[in-house]
Enzyme design. Structure first.
Site, PDB file in Angstrom:
ATOM      1  N   LYS A 164       0.851  -1.298   0.064  1.00  0.00           N
ATOM      2  CA  LYS A 164      -0.078   0.034   0.084  1.00  0.00           C
ATOM      3  C   LYS A 164       0.938   1.085   0.142  1.00  0.00           C
ATOM      4  O   LYS A 164       0.649   2.235  -0.915  1.00  0.00           O
ATOM      5  CB  LYS A 164      -0.780  -0.064   1.385  1.00  0.00           C
ATOM      6  CG  LYS A 164      -1.712   1.215   1.656  1.00  0.00           C
ATOM      7  CD  LYS A 164      -2.522   1.053   2.859  1.00  0.00           C
ATOM      8  CE  LYS A 164      -1.672   0.762   4.109  1.00  0.00           C
ATOM      9  NZ  LYS A 164      -1.261   2.033   4.691  1.00  0.00           N
ATOM     10  N   THR A 165       1.994   1.553   1.037  1.00  0.00           N
ATOM     11  CA  THR A 165       2.595   2.641   0.833  1.00  0.00           C
ATOM     12  C   THR A 165       3.343   2.987  -0.224  1.00  0.00           C
ATOM     13  O   THR A 165       3.446   3.989  -0.721  1.00  0.00           O
ATOM     14  CB  THR A 165       3.552   2.470   2.360  1.00  0.00           C
ATOM     15  OG1 THR A 165       2.993   2.255   3.334  1.00  0.00           O
ATOM     16  CG2 THR A 165       4.520   3.618   2.422  1.00  0.00           C
ATOM     17  N   ASP A 190      -4.723   7.931   3.552  1.00  0.00           N
ATOM     18  CA  ASP A 190      -4.273   6.674   3.769  1.00  0.00           C
ATOM     19  C   ASP A 190      -5.271   6.102   5.101  1.00  0.00           C
ATOM     20  O   ASP A 190      -5.661   6.865   5.872  1.00  0.00           O
ATOM     21  CB  ASP A 190      -2.717   6.680   4.437  1.00  0.00           C
ATOM     22  CG  ASP A 190      -2.165   5.271   4.382  1.00  0.00           C
ATOM     23  OD1 ASP A 190      -2.936   4.362   3.956  1.00  0.00           O
ATOM     24  OD2 ASP A 190      -0.978   5.334   4.957  1.00  0.00           O
ATOM     25  N   GLU A 191      -5.162   4.906   5.207  1.00  0.00           N
ATOM     26  CA  GLU A 191      -5.923   4.108   6.416  1.00  0.00           C
ATOM     27  C   GLU A 191      -7.086   4.636   6.557  1.00  0.00           C
ATOM     28  O   GLU A 191      -7.741   5.235   7.657  1.00  0.00           O
ATOM     29  CB  GLU A 191      -4.962   4.621   7.628  1.00  0.00           C
ATOM     30  CG  GLU A 191      -3.634   3.889   7.692  1.00  0.00           C
ATOM     31  CD  GLU A 191      -3.502   2.517   7.704  1.00  0.00           C
ATOM     32  OE1 GLU A 191      -4.507   1.725   7.766  1.00  0.00           O
ATOM     33  OE2 GLU A 191      -2.193   1.926   7.869  1.00  0.00           O
ATOM     34  N   ARG A 219       0.637  -9.576  11.342  1.00  0.00           N
ATOM     35  CA  ARG A 219       1.754  -9.063  11.502  1.00  0.00           C
ATOM     36  C   ARG A 219       2.599  -9.967  11.290  1.00  0.00           C
ATOM     37  O   ARG A 219       4.131  -9.574  11.049  1.00  0.00           O
ATOM     38  CB  ARG A 219       1.680  -8.527  12.971  1.00  0.00           C
ATOM     39  CG  ARG A 219       0.596  -7.429  13.237  1.00  0.00           C
ATOM     40  CD  ARG A 219       0.485  -6.403  12.488  1.00  0.00           C
ATOM     41  NE  ARG A 219      -0.401  -6.599  11.423  1.00  0.00           N
ATOM     42  CZ  ARG A 219      -0.557  -5.724  10.379  1.00  0.00           C
ATOM     43  NH1 ARG A 219       0.293  -4.883  10.184  1.00  0.00           N
ATOM     44  NH2 ARG A 219      -1.508  -5.988   9.593  1.00  0.00           N
ATOM     45  N   GLN A 230      -8.972  -4.200   8.470  1.00  0.00           N
ATOM     46  CA  GLN A 230      -8.259  -3.744   9.441  1.00  0.00           C
ATOM     47  C   GLN A 230      -8.825  -2.403  10.136  1.00  0.00           C
ATOM     48  O   GLN A 230      -8.272  -1.834  10.800  1.00  0.00           O
ATOM     49  CB  GLN A 230      -6.960  -3.284   8.830  1.00  0.00           C
ATOM     50  CG  GLN A 230      -6.226  -4.751   8.377  1.00  0.00           C
ATOM     51  CD  GLN A 230      -4.772  -4.390   8.070  1.00  0.00           C
ATOM     52  OE1 GLN A 230      -3.976  -4.241   8.559  1.00  0.00           O
ATOM     53  NE2 GLN A 230      -4.598  -4.566   6.405  1.00  0.00           N
TER      54      GLN A 230
END
Length: 750
Positions: free
Chosen positions: A32-33, A224-225, A607, A255
């Protein structure tokens, strides 16, 4: 450009689709980043967009800085001109420029949670209310929730439903506290964190010229997020993008785990309704985890009904099976985790930093810490007391805040008699009362101390104001480091700490020196154009917990699952996989709550890069009592083909305990569902149109009641335990529930 070659087809599609509304649904570990970074670089380099016209909003300054650095490596120094930062830091920047439009000074203070709670304590005391009923945490949480939903104190006080809620919770004066709290913040020239968003909405609502100015500036808006945004954040973003409609949101509904902070998952689930011509790209390839971990995570999240469908997959190798560890107690669970880390480190030549232990609540860290200490394994706790929350740091910061904003009441109370200068609590109270009663600024009272005080107190206050004035002159002439250094020395604070020769005293002195180092670093950074003390204070006030964690020691990371979002580790232990702990007992009242807990479990599993452990204990000390525990329902939801039971660790347990396990499919071990566990598939009740919580003081056994979620039921028992009054209620569709009457919303049916 060459960088596009390194992207997979959906990633490339997301980067190249630059015009109109776009939603990028980014599965865990899907790059994503990278996509966000390349998209900004592509806008500037390939599309010729002026970096000043790009707004990119993140949830930590750390994430923004990393992205800016990556873009800089791709296209050069132009990247520095993009507006990139957290919601709070970006809108604080806008408010500094436009503050006068809403009646604030441009150098307004930003109160952290401790400042807010201190102010609430003062207000509760002044209103002669019971501080055990109106606890600062509870009050602040209620006010924060209101602000996140854009409910002003005026609306709050006049809303009959809110009033009924507060009365049912036995806190009828909450609205008055909210009103007094906001008035005091305004008088002190201060905003709390929620005000930064609330006041931006007010600014854009009441000043269309200002809104238009920023709409024209930000031709491309990226978030973002997005699944973590609240109502307030989404409305600001929507307004800013209203003219050009070039809004790109990136997120993963799977998430979304911050409902308790006001995050609204409906923002991402219903985004298409606001933008019918929305273009959607799904990033489904996971680059982080093994096939076993990805498959297990998919099997978990598939149980949620409210979600945007996607199928995360990976080309990584199968990897090891997820290891299920059963312990007889929480202490044994700690020992098993520590032993496994020790063995894995040696066998696989791993570092401490390759391991993370994740838990649902902070209190679970105790047994893990003890076991790691006994084995001499270095660890760090994320989310413990942050550097900027230490007393000596807050003391010096308060001095600096008061020099910058002389109406900052909380900063004033902290520094007026530290180090001691003979100004007692009575004098401080007289100063504050004079400011309120005469409705004059605090600084005016201080500079005319002789009019309100007499004798030694007046002289001591005079000396204090003279010192603060001299700091103000230095602040105007010097940069942040030189000014802070002068304040630390001339206030007597450094001397006070230096003279304390205990180990704690030495640590406190070193901490203050470390703060001064941080200010020097800020001043020496060429990216910071404004090197004033005020600019540094704003930067620090807007740091998030993730930004503060600069510890580079090789250590095992211990943290709550909420804190772990966005991070990755080679090996991850998710401990405390027990009913009422995870899922939390507090999160079983509705399907929405349970689905949020399941998303939290999904975040925990994703994670892990190479190895995942799930552990649970059969007994655990909670609230001072030894409780018997049963395995979490979430363990049953993991695809059994991905799990193996650590038999070596369970072999020492009795045969009766081992019988809890039964052979699952593919020859792996599954878990039998305990017979007494209630099902959670009951349909959530829709309250009747005339639903209004009743006063439950007169609730008696045998009465029929209605609950907004559990529906209709009959009171079977009333108990009084200390100051708590509980009711056992047999609900038609949900079985028996024990509810605390101070919190329960019940309508008594005649």
């Amino acid at each position: 450009m060459d960088y596009l070659k390194g992207l997979n087809p959906p990633q490339r599609e997301a980067v190249e689709h630059t015009e109109g509304p776009l939603m990028i649904i980014a599965g865990a570990g899907s790059g994503k980043t990278r996509v966000l970074t390349y998209r900004i670089a592509h806008l500037i380099h390939a599309k010729g967009v002026d970096p000043f016209n790009i707004l990119s909003l993140t949830f930590t300054n750390k994430a923004a800085a990393e992205m800016k650095n990556r873009i800089e490596q791709l296209i050069g120094l132009e990247a520095r001109n993009t507006w990139m930062g957290t919601f709070h830091s970006t809108f604080a920047k806008i408010l500094r420029v436009e503050a006068d439009k809403i009646g604030y000074p441009s150098n307004f203070s930003i109160y952290d949670a401790d400042d807010s709670k201190s102010l609430i304590r003062t207000i509760v005391k002044e209103m002669k209310l019971d501080d055990k009923v109106y606890k600062p945490n509870t009050v602040l949480s209620r006010i924060s929730g209101a602000k996140n939903r854009l409910i002003s104190w005026e609306t709050y006080l006049n809303d009959p439903f809110i009033k009924a809620d507060d009365e049912a919770a036995m806190k009828p004066r909450m609205g008055e506290i909210y009103r007094n709290y906001q008035r005091r913040l305004f008088k002190a020239g201060a905003m709390d964190f929620d005000d930064l968003l609330f006041n931006t909405n007010v600014l854009f609502r009441d000043h269309l010229d200002v809104l238009n100015k920023y709409q024209q500036r930000f031709k491309y808006v990226m978030v973002d997020e997005f699944q973590d945004t609240n109502v307030s954040q989404y409305l600001i973003t929507k307004k800013l993008a209203a003219v050009h409609q070039n809004i790109c949101v990136v997120g993963d509904d799977a998430q979304s785990i911050y409902a308790f902070r006001g995050a609204d998952i409906q923002n991402i689930l219903n985004f298409e309704k606001d933008y019918p011509d929305l273009f959607v790209v799904k990033l489904e390839q996971n680059y982080r985890s093994t096939k076993n971990i990805v498959q297990a995570a998919n099997s978990i999240i598939a149980k949620n009904k409210a979600q945007l469908k996607k199928e995360v997959w990976t080309q990584n190798h199968n990897g090891e099976l997820i290891e299920l560890i059963k312990a007889s107690s929480d202490n044994e669970e700690g020992r098993m985790v520590a032993t496994t880390i020790f063995e894995e480190k040696n066998n696989k030549k791993l570092n401490n930093s390759d391991f993370a232990v994740l838990y649902r609540t902070n209190s679970q860290s105790r047994s893990i810490e003890e076991a790691l200490r006994k084995m001499n394994i270095t660890y760090k706790i994320v989310g413990g007391l942050s550097f900027y929350q230490r007393k000596e740091i807050k003391d010096l910061m308060a001095y600096m805040r008061f020099v910058v904003n002389k109406e900052d009441e909380e900063a004033f109370k902290r520094v007026i008699n530290y180090p001691k200068r003979g100004i007692g609590d009575t004098t401080v109270e007289k100063i504050l009362v004079a400011a309120y009663e005469h409705d004059i600024p605090l600084w005016e009272v201080l500079t005319n101390a002789n009019s309100f005080l007499s004798g030694r107190a007046a002289n001591a206050v005079d000396d204090f104001t003279t010192m603060i004035k001299s700091f103000g002159i230095e602040m105007e002439r010097k940069d942040a480091y030189e000014a802070a250094n002068s304040i630390a020395k001339q206030s007597g604070l450094l001397r006070e700490l230096y003279e304390d020769k205990t180990i704690e005293g030495l640590n406190r002195y070193e901490n203050v020196q470390e703060l001064l180092n941080a200010i020097k670093e800020y001043v020496d950074n060429p990216e910071n154009e404004d090197k004033s003390l005020g600019a540094f204070l704003q930067e620090i006030a807007l740091l998030t917990d993730n930004d503060r964690d600069k510890d580079t020691t090789d250590a095992v990371t211990l943290m709550t699952i909420h804190s772990s979002k966005g991070l990755e580790f080679k090996q991850v232990f998710v401990v405390g996989m027990e009913e009422d702990l995870f899922p939390s007992q507090m999160m079983m009242q509705s399907r929405e709550d349970l689905e949020e807990e399941r998303r939290l479990f999904y975040v925990a599993t994703t994670r892990a890069m190479e190895k995942l452990y799930l552990t649970y204990a059969l007994t655990r000390y909670r609230f001072g009592r030894l409780l018997n525990c049963e395995p979490s329902r979430f363990l049953e939801e993991v695809d059994p083909a991905c799990i193996r039971v650590n038999k070596r660790m369970t072999s020492a347990l009795s045969g009766a305990l081992r019988n809890e396990f039964s052979e699952g499919r593919s020859g792996f071990i599954g878990i039998k569902k305990p017979a007494n566990r209630p099902t959670t598939t009951a349909k959530i009740h829709t309250p009747s149109p005339d639903f209004k919580p009743s006063n439950t003081n007169n609730l008696k056994e045998g009465m029929l009641v209605e609950h907004p979620k559990f529906g209709y039921g009959k009171v079977t028992k009333i108990e009084i335990e200390g100051i708590n009054k509980k009711a056992s209620i047999q609900f038609d569709n949900f079985g028996e529930k024990v509810l605390l009457l101070s919190f329960a919303k019940l309508r008594i049916i005649d």
